[in-house]
Motif scaffolding. Sequence first.
Motif, PDB file in Angstrom:
ATOM      1  N   GLN A 210      -1.733  -8.798  -0.950  1.00 18.07           N
ATOM      2  CA  GLN A 210      -1.199  -9.879  -0.132  1.00 18.07           C
ATOM      3  C   GLN A 210      -1.392 -11.244  -0.796  1.00 18.07           C
ATOM      4  O   GLN A 210      -0.823 -12.243  -0.353  1.00 18.07           O
ATOM      5  CB  GLN A 210      -1.878  -9.874   1.247  1.00 18.07           C
ATOM      6  N   ASN A 211      -2.215 -11.266  -1.843  1.00 22.03           N
ATOM      7  CA  ASN A 211      -2.476 -12.496  -2.586  1.00 22.03           C
ATOM      8  C   ASN A 211      -2.114 -12.325  -4.057  1.00 22.03           C
ATOM      9  O   ASN A 211      -2.782 -12.856  -4.943  1.00 22.03           O
ATOM     10  CB  ASN A 211      -3.948 -12.889  -2.440  1.00 22.03           C
ATOM     11  N   ALA A 212      -1.030 -11.589  -4.281  1.00 26.10           N
ATOM     12  CA  ALA A 212      -0.610 -11.282  -5.645  1.00 26.10           C
ATOM     13  C   ALA A 212      -0.346 -12.537  -6.469  1.00 26.10           C
ATOM     14  O   ALA A 212      -0.549 -12.537  -7.691  1.00 26.10           O
ATOM     15  CB  ALA A 212       0.638 -10.404  -5.625  1.00 26.10           C
ATOM     16  N   ASP A 213       0.068 -13.617  -5.819  1.00 23.47           N
ATOM     17  CA  ASP A 213       0.351 -14.848  -6.550  1.00 23.47           C
ATOM     18  C   ASP A 213      -0.910 -15.507  -7.095  1.00 23.47           C
ATOM     19  O   ASP A 213      -0.828 -16.394  -7.953  1.00 23.47           O
ATOM     20  CB  ASP A 213       1.096 -15.841  -5.650  1.00 23.47           C
TER      21      ASP A 213
ATOM     22  N   CYS B 261      -9.281   0.726   0.142  1.00 21.99           N
ATOM     23  CA  CYS B 261      -7.847   0.502   0.279  1.00 21.99           C
ATOM     24  C   CYS B 261      -7.568  -0.849   0.938  1.00 21.99           C
ATOM     25  O   CYS B 261      -6.666  -1.584   0.516  1.00 21.99           O
ATOM     26  CB  CYS B 261      -7.218   1.634   1.077  1.00 21.99           C
ATOM     27  N   TYR B 262      -8.343  -1.186   1.955  1.00 19.52           N
ATOM     28  CA  TYR B 262      -8.179  -2.485   2.604  1.00 19.52           C
ATOM     29  C   TYR B 262      -8.436  -3.625   1.623  1.00 19.52           C
ATOM     30  O   TYR B 262      -7.786  -4.674   1.691  1.00 19.52           O
ATOM     31  CB  TYR B 262      -9.118  -2.606   3.802  1.00 19.52           C
ATOM     32  N   ALA B 263      -9.407  -3.433   0.719  1.00 17.79           N
ATOM     33  CA  ALA B 263      -9.655  -4.442  -0.310  1.00 17.79           C
ATOM     34  C   ALA B 263      -8.418  -4.609  -1.190  1.00 17.79           C
ATOM     35  O   ALA B 263      -8.044  -5.726  -1.565  1.00 17.79           O
ATOM     36  CB  ALA B 263     -10.870  -4.055  -1.157  1.00 17.79           C
ATOM     37  N   GLY B 264      -7.770  -3.485  -1.511  1.00 22.12           N
ATOM     38  CA  GLY B 264      -6.544  -3.535  -2.289  1.00 22.12           C
ATOM     39  C   GLY B 264      -5.421  -4.215  -1.541  1.00 22.12           C
ATOM     40  O   GLY B 264      -4.621  -4.959  -2.128  1.00 22.12           O
ATOM     41  N   VAL B 265      -5.330  -3.981  -0.231  1.00 24.40           N
ATOM     42  CA  VAL B 265      -4.310  -4.633   0.593  1.00 24.40           C
ATOM     43  C   VAL B 265      -4.489  -6.147   0.546  1.00 24.40           C
ATOM     44  O   VAL B 265      -3.518  -6.904   0.373  1.00 24.40           O
ATOM     45  CB  VAL B 265      -4.390  -4.137   2.053  1.00 24.40           C
TER      46      VAL B 265
ATOM     47  N   PRO C 237      -1.798  -2.113   5.394  1.00 27.72           N
ATOM     48  CA  PRO C 237      -2.964  -1.445   5.988  1.00 27.72           C
ATOM     49  C   PRO C 237      -2.654  -0.051   6.518  1.00 27.72           C
ATOM     50  O   PRO C 237      -3.522   0.832   6.514  1.00 27.72           O
ATOM     51  CB  PRO C 237      -3.379  -2.384   7.119  1.00 27.72           C
ATOM     52  N   ALA C 238      -1.421   0.159   6.971  1.00 22.48           N
ATOM     53  CA  ALA C 238      -1.048   1.469   7.520  1.00 22.48           C
ATOM     54  C   ALA C 238      -1.094   2.555   6.459  1.00 22.48           C
ATOM     55  O   ALA C 238      -1.212   3.741   6.787  1.00 22.48           O
ATOM     56  CB  ALA C 238       0.345   1.406   8.137  1.00 22.48           C
TER      57      ALA C 238
ATOM     58  N   LYS D  10      -3.934   2.250  -4.178  1.00 24.97           N
ATOM     59  CA  LYS D  10      -2.937   2.417  -3.119  1.00 24.97           C
ATOM     60  C   LYS D  10      -2.781   1.129  -2.316  1.00 24.97           C
ATOM     61  O   LYS D  10      -1.672   0.714  -1.977  1.00 24.97           O
ATOM     62  CB  LYS D  10      -3.324   3.571  -2.202  1.00 24.97           C
ATOM     63  N   GLY D  11      -3.884   0.493  -2.009  1.00 23.62           N
ATOM     64  CA  GLY D  11      -3.815  -0.774  -1.300  1.00 23.62           C
ATOM     65  C   GLY D  11      -3.135  -1.843  -2.126  1.00 23.62           C
ATOM     66  O   GLY D  11      -2.343  -2.633  -1.612  1.00 23.62           O
TER      67      GLY D  11
END
Length: 303
Positions: free
Chosen positions: A233-236, A225-229, A292-293, A285-286
């Motif tokens: 956060q770098n969707a661009d 999940c953290y990897a997904g977060v 992160p929450a 999910k991330g």
Amino acid sequence: MRLDDLDPSKNVRDQGRGGGRSFGGGSGGGGLGLLLSFLPMLLGRKLGCGTILLIGGAALAFMYFSGGGMQLADGTGAGGFQSQGSGANVACDTQEERFACQVLASTEQTWAKLFQQQGERYRPATLTFYDQSGQSGCGAAQSAMGPFYCPADQGVYLDTSFFNEMSTRLGAKGDFAQAYVIAHEIGHHIQNLTGRADQVRNAQRTASKAEGNALQVKMELEADCYAGVWAAQNADRMEPGDVEEGLNAAHAIGDDTLMRGAGQRPVESMFTHGSSEQRMAWLRKGLQTGDPAACDTFARGAV
């Protein structure tokens, strides 16, 4: 994933073939011990997150159905990696290494921002490359183990030949699949910084093997999940097909998929990283939340 404009992280080392020196022994975080041969690696409960990926057929089945399973090691090894060896090895000097160094730089920027939002300072991990074999603060590093995180020296260890193994053996192709693997290991670093790793380690000391495995599954899914977060956060920087590459990689390394690939019936009590469905779900999910929450796999009913 577009990372070409990023300068590679400076928190990198390159031990080369069999390089580096290890000061002290100790157990590995994210799970490995000092491995003297393939058999102890398969029998032990302390394996790196990428280990299962590289163990084929009968060896994989033997790991799952003998005394195997994983627990987080205590990470109290004395000392840590302190030297790059002869100095002849230069990190980030190959295409694969440079990409990994840029991923690391991106994770540093992302997690520094997220920690700052909580009024905390992010302490980056160190990425160490090695060729075939090397040394970590948690003991020996071997390419058959796959990428792993060592809490004793807060380092991620990687033989980049692992990426070829992902592509050819598992069909987990693409640069984002590679980035996901590194971001997952950084996820374990986040768990170490937040105290999650210590909590799980303490709980595993008195847990049964099945209970310890279940705790480890939650650890791995939270790191997914953290990897997904990080990616969200770098969707661009994301490109068409990146999400699919990541989900495909997560599916390929699910415990049930690996067990079936070894000709064995999946047994949930022996899972140590989570099923393919679980790994995909928590990575997704991330990706969807970027928060992160939202990654608390230890919350009641989360897993």
